[in-house]
Design an enzyme around this catalytic site. Structure first.
Site, short mmCIF file in Angstrom:
data_model
loop_
_atom_site.label_atom_id
_atom_site.label_comp_id
_atom_site.label_asym_id
_atom_site.label_seq_id
_atom_site.Cartn_x
_atom_site.Cartn_y
_atom_site.Cartn_z
N GLY A 98 0.81 -1.22 0.00
CA GLY A 98 0.00 0.00 0.00
C GLY A 98 0.84 1.26 0.00
O GLY A 98 2.01 1.24 -0.36
N HIS A 110 4.28 1.98 -8.22
CA HIS A 110 3.27 0.90 -8.22
C HIS A 110 2.34 1.05 -9.42
O HIS A 110 1.97 0.07 -10.06
CB HIS A 110 2.40 0.99 -6.96
CG HIS A 110 3.14 0.75 -5.67
ND1 HIS A 110 3.25 1.71 -4.69
CD2 HIS A 110 3.77 -0.36 -5.21
CE1 HIS A 110 3.91 1.21 -3.67
NE2 HIS A 110 4.26 -0.03 -3.94
N GLN A 119 7.73 -9.52 7.72
CA GLN A 119 8.95 -9.10 7.03
C GLN A 119 9.61 -7.88 7.70
O GLN A 119 10.62 -7.39 7.21
CB GLN A 119 8.69 -8.84 5.55
CG GLN A 119 7.87 -7.60 5.23
CD GLN A 119 7.53 -7.54 3.75
OE1 GLN A 119 6.69 -8.28 3.25
NE2 GLN A 119 8.20 -6.64 3.02
N GLN A 142 12.31 -2.72 -9.53
CA GLN A 142 13.76 -2.92 -9.41
C GLN A 142 14.36 -2.21 -8.20
O GLN A 142 15.48 -2.52 -7.78
CB GLN A 142 14.46 -2.43 -10.69
CG GLN A 142 15.92 -2.84 -10.77
CD GLN A 142 16.72 -1.99 -11.70
OE1 GLN A 142 16.34 -1.85 -12.87
NE2 GLN A 142 17.81 -1.39 -11.23
O1 PAF Z 1 7.78 -4.91 -1.98
C1 PAF Z 1 6.83 -4.95 -1.18
O2 PAF Z 1 5.99 -4.05 -1.11
C2 PAF Z 1 6.68 -6.17 -0.27
O3 PAF Z 1 7.92 -6.64 0.14
C3 PAF Z 1 5.82 -7.28 -0.90
C4 PAF Z 1 6.46 -7.88 -2.12
C5 PAF Z 1 4.44 -6.76 -1.25
C6 PAF Z 1 5.66 -8.42 0.12
O4 PAF Z 1 5.03 -7.98 1.28
#
Ligand code: PAF
Length: 284
Positions: free
Chosen positions: A31, A37, A61, A148
């Protein structure tokens, strides 16, 4: 665009889409969407019949609780942006839906995660691999799109896809930058006005390193970058590495390399930013 919160609902939609022969493009995100994005989403809309985006701030993460708590959450704004780029479905589950029980799954990516982000953020790639695997199983995309800017994440996901035989194509899109060179990132929203002015110094450091690649040694370039950034108030360099773009292993000498990746991570105030540049030594 339909907003879906339940895994079971999305599974039913995906099954129907695949039975109907539709090709699914998937853009996983946390988000706080930005133009980076949106470019992935536009590419997905062009290249597939249906586009699914996920917005989920994945707790597993984050190796730092305050980074997780302060991560920008702007779902209403994200929904408005998604409506401008022909996104068909937004999957926005809560943490209980994704992790009904605590995950104890352990991934190991060997040398690939022993460097840079993997070395500085213990457990980070385990969390990324866990959520990306879950999302790939739920969404079953034909193509999945990543930026990237997270070069090491792309390498890890590539290895994940190969090792676990996910039947999908991984697409990596170039980093999208602000006019002053700052790599677009959801974390930029956390920078105050002064920090926002300083943040493009990361990109300046990468450009300086690129300029010197043919003339100076790796050691000299690394100390030049470190010295350059120590002069910037509120900026604390975590690492600057010159690595092989595929293996991500640090290089001590670039001669003989066709391409190298320059990778940087630094705190600007409390906000940790990363950036990179892949340089073709034969052409650039
Ligand atoms: O790059 C991100 O935003 C996150 O690491 C992902 C790939 C959505 C995984 O939570």
């Amino acid at each position: 665009m339909e907003v879906i919160e339940q895994v079971s609902t999305l599974r039913a939609i995906v099954t129907a889409l695949r039975c109907g022969g539709k090709r699914i493009g998937f853009v996983p995100t946390m988000g706080a969407l930005h133009e980076g994005h949106l470019q992935l989403l536009r590419a997905s809309a062009r290249e597939n019949d249906v586009t699914i985006c996920s917005v989920f701030v994945n707790p597993t993460q984050f190796n730092n609780a305050s980074d997780y708590n302060l991560y920008p959450r702007t779902l209403e704004q994200d929904i408005s942006l998604l409506q401008t780029v022909s996104c068909d479905y937004l999957f926005a589950p809560n943490a209980e839906e994704v992790y009904p029980q605590q995950s104890v799954l352990q991934f190991s990516f060997g040398a690939l995660e022993a460097v840079m982000e993997g070395a500085h953020r213990p457990g980070h790639f385990n969390g990324v691999a866990t959520i990306v695997s879950k999302l790939f199983h739920i969404v079953q995309p034909h193509k999945a799109y990543f930026g990237q800017k997270d070069l090491q994440q792309v390498a890890i996901v590539r290895q994940l896809v190969q090792t676990l035989s996910f039947d999908l194509e991984l697409v990596c899109h170039p980093t999208v930058r602000e006019a002053d060179g700052l790599a677009m990132s959801s974390r930029n929203k956390r920078l105050n006005a002064t920090q926002r002015q300083l943040a493009p110094q990361l990109y300046k450091a990468l450009k300086m390193a690129k300029r010197d690649l043919q003339q100076k040694s790796v050691t000299a370039i690394k100390s030049e970058v470190a010295h350059y950034l120590t002069q910037v108030d509120e900026l604390e360099l975590e690492y600057f590495e010159i690595v092989d773009p595929l293996t991500l292993q640090p290089l001590h000498d670039v001669s003989g390399q066709e391409e190298v990746a320059l990778c940087i991570a630094a705190f600007v105030g409390e906000v940790r930013l990363i950036d990179n540049m892949v340089v073709n030594l034969k052409e650039d």
